[in-house]
Structures are given as C-alpha cells and as structure tokens.
Write a protein that holds these residues in place. Sequence first.
Motif, mmCIF file in Angstrom:
data_model
loop_
_atom_site.group_PDB
_atom_site.id
_atom_site.type_symbol
_atom_site.label_atom_id
_atom_site.label_comp_id
_atom_site.label_asym_id
_atom_site.label_seq_id
_atom_site.Cartn_x
_atom_site.Cartn_y
_atom_site.Cartn_z
ATOM 1 N N SER A 153 42.727 32.365 -2.100
ATOM 2 C CA SER A 153 42.736 31.582 -2.607
ATOM 3 C C SER A 153 41.584 30.821 -3.724
ATOM 4 O O SER A 153 40.197 30.825 -3.380
ATOM 5 C CB SER A 153 43.578 30.081 -2.535
ATOM 6 O OG SER A 153 43.247 29.167 -3.366
ATOM 7 N N HIS A 180 44.092 33.167 -11.611
ATOM 8 C CA HIS A 180 45.801 34.270 -11.583
ATOM 9 C C HIS A 180 46.897 34.411 -13.167
ATOM 10 O O HIS A 180 46.416 32.831 -12.713
ATOM 11 C CB HIS A 180 46.737 34.215 -10.117
ATOM 12 C CG HIS A 180 47.635 35.280 -9.744
ATOM 13 N ND1 HIS A 180 48.496 34.768 -10.433
ATOM 14 C CD2 HIS A 180 46.935 36.428 -10.488
ATOM 15 C CE1 HIS A 180 49.528 36.152 -10.028
ATOM 16 N NE2 HIS A 180 48.755 36.418 -9.967
ATOM 17 N N LEU A 237 43.924 43.885 -4.112
ATOM 18 C CA LEU A 237 44.354 43.350 -3.231
ATOM 19 C C LEU A 237 44.511 41.678 -3.034
ATOM 20 O O LEU A 237 43.948 41.516 -4.444
ATOM 21 C CB LEU A 237 43.330 43.686 -2.012
ATOM 22 C CG LEU A 237 43.178 45.146 -1.680
ATOM 23 C CD1 LEU A 237 41.721 45.498 -0.663
ATOM 24 C CD2 LEU A 237 44.183 45.560 -0.895
ATOM 25 N N LYS A 238 45.426 41.798 -2.149
ATOM 26 C CA LYS A 238 45.688 39.807 -2.349
ATOM 27 C C LYS A 238 44.465 39.145 -2.321
ATOM 28 O O LYS A 238 43.632 39.415 -1.428
ATOM 29 C CB LYS A 238 47.089 39.136 -1.512
ATOM 30 C CG LYS A 238 47.070 38.211 -1.687
ATOM 31 C CD LYS A 238 48.138 37.619 -0.873
ATOM 32 C CE LYS A 238 48.928 36.722 -1.215
ATOM 33 N NZ LYS A 238 48.930 35.499 -2.485
ATOM 34 N N ALA A 239 43.635 38.073 -3.380
ATOM 35 C CA ALA A 239 41.658 37.895 -3.587
ATOM 36 C C ALA A 239 42.907 36.732 -2.778
ATOM 37 O O ALA A 239 43.808 35.731 -2.839
ATOM 38 C CB ALA A 239 42.236 37.118 -4.712
ATOM 39 N N TYR A 265 34.888 39.550 -5.561
ATOM 40 C CA TYR A 265 36.064 39.936 -4.474
ATOM 41 C C TYR A 265 36.124 39.090 -3.154
ATOM 42 O O TYR A 265 35.812 39.690 -2.805
ATOM 43 C CB TYR A 265 37.648 39.215 -5.472
ATOM 44 C CG TYR A 265 38.163 40.671 -5.053
ATOM 45 C CD1 TYR A 265 39.463 40.390 -4.251
ATOM 46 C CD2 TYR A 265 38.350 41.991 -5.423
ATOM 47 C CE1 TYR A 265 39.796 41.735 -3.295
ATOM 48 C CE2 TYR A 265 38.848 42.886 -4.785
ATOM 49 C CZ TYR A 265 39.174 42.769 -4.575
ATOM 50 O OH TYR A 265 40.109 44.123 -3.715
ATOM 51 N N THR A 284 38.984 39.082 -0.365
ATOM 52 C CA THR A 284 40.846 38.603 0.250
ATOM 53 C C THR A 284 41.642 37.713 0.951
ATOM 54 O O THR A 284 40.475 36.717 2.001
ATOM 55 C CB THR A 284 40.824 40.240 0.459
ATOM 56 O OG1 THR A 284 40.571 40.996 1.696
ATOM 57 C CG2 THR A 284 40.651 41.705 -0.241
ATOM 58 N N VAL A 285 42.318 37.607 1.582
ATOM 59 C CA VAL A 285 43.037 36.751 2.596
ATOM 60 C C VAL A 285 42.924 37.452 3.730
ATOM 61 O O VAL A 285 42.797 39.024 4.394
ATOM 62 C CB VAL A 285 44.464 36.369 2.014
ATOM 63 C CG1 VAL A 285 44.565 35.633 3.321
ATOM 64 C CG2 VAL A 285 44.522 36.290 1.216
ATOM 65 N N ASN A 333 48.247 41.592 -10.659
ATOM 66 C CA ASN A 333 47.267 41.493 -10.480
ATOM 67 C C ASN A 333 46.141 41.255 -10.815
ATOM 68 O O ASN A 333 45.131 41.300 -10.637
ATOM 69 C CB ASN A 333 46.661 43.248 -9.648
ATOM 70 C CG ASN A 333 47.073 43.686 -10.639
ATOM 71 O OD1 ASN A 333 46.847 43.491 -11.879
ATOM 72 N ND2 ASN A 333 46.379 44.990 -10.271
ATOM 73 N N TYR A 359 43.565 38.941 -13.762
ATOM 74 C CA TYR A 359 43.072 37.061 -13.391
ATOM 75 C C TYR A 359 42.206 36.942 -14.575
ATOM 76 O O TYR A 359 41.982 37.632 -15.102
ATOM 77 C CB TYR A 359 42.191 37.153 -11.984
ATOM 78 C CG TYR A 359 42.770 37.006 -10.603
ATOM 79 C CD1 TYR A 359 42.586 35.551 -10.071
ATOM 80 C CD2 TYR A 359 43.041 37.822 -10.253
ATOM 81 C CE1 TYR A 359 43.354 35.423 -9.222
ATOM 82 C CE2 TYR A 359 44.030 37.565 -8.351
ATOM 83 C CZ TYR A 359 43.611 36.696 -8.237
ATOM 84 O OH TYR A 359 44.668 36.409 -7.175
#
Length: 145
Positions: A61, A95, A57-59, A126, A128-129, A99, A101
Amino acid sequence: MSRKAGVRVSALATALAIVLAMAATAIAAAGVAPTLLAPNGKHVAPGHIRLVVGVPLKAASHGVFITIANKRKLDKYGHLKECGINRCDFVGPKHWKGNKYSYVATFNYPGYWAVTPGKYYWQAHYYTVGDTAVYWSGIGSFVVK
C-alpha cells in the motif's frame, strides 16, 4: 588425471557456477522490475499528463513511486536523481487497472514539469507486500511540447 588438471577443472567449474548464479539473479530481477508504459518515448501536450507504470508483483500500500527530472543525472546506484522542485517531481501513483499504477499531473503553475516544454526523464520503483526489496525500472523519457 594429474593434480594440476584437477585444480584447473575445479576452478573452471567454480567460475561457471558463479556466472550461472549471476545470470539467474539478473533474469529473475528483470521479471519483477516495473515497466514504464505511458508516455514513455512519446511527445505529449502540456497539461494533465498521465504517467502509467506496470508493476508485475502485488505492491505494498502506497509502495509505488515515480521520479521525474529534467536532467538525466544519476545517483551512485545508477538511479535517477531527484532534483528538488525545479521542473522535477517525486510522486506516488495510485492503483489504476490490473497491475497498472497511474499518476495524473494536476498542477499547472509556471515552471511545473507538466506545463513546461522540454524533455523529461522518469523512473519508477516499488516495494512488494511483506518484502524489503526495492524493484527499479529502467530510465525512460518523454517530451512536453
């Protein structure tokens, strides 16, 4: 159907619903857990070791972290325990690609995990946003030769 049989059927249906809900939660959590990609399970030369983690998933920042330890000690939640600076580390990978890191060990002082031979354990987690949940990977290992 007797009253006793009705109670048994109701209890069985409730138990089945609970088991299915727990299974669905476990399956959903497994789909969002980070994956330890490299050097998981491998032998690596001392020096600038690259640790790579896949995050589905979008982590957020600065929301991805890796714990590295020379002992497989766990905290009360079953996560790898940080052990200070004695051949251990807690780092924030950057990043890298898609996907993935990545963290490259840049230090080389005596006793630092990346230059000291031995078996090391690592685990990633992690955020997520816009989410308050924390997603944890399993615990992996690698050997510095």
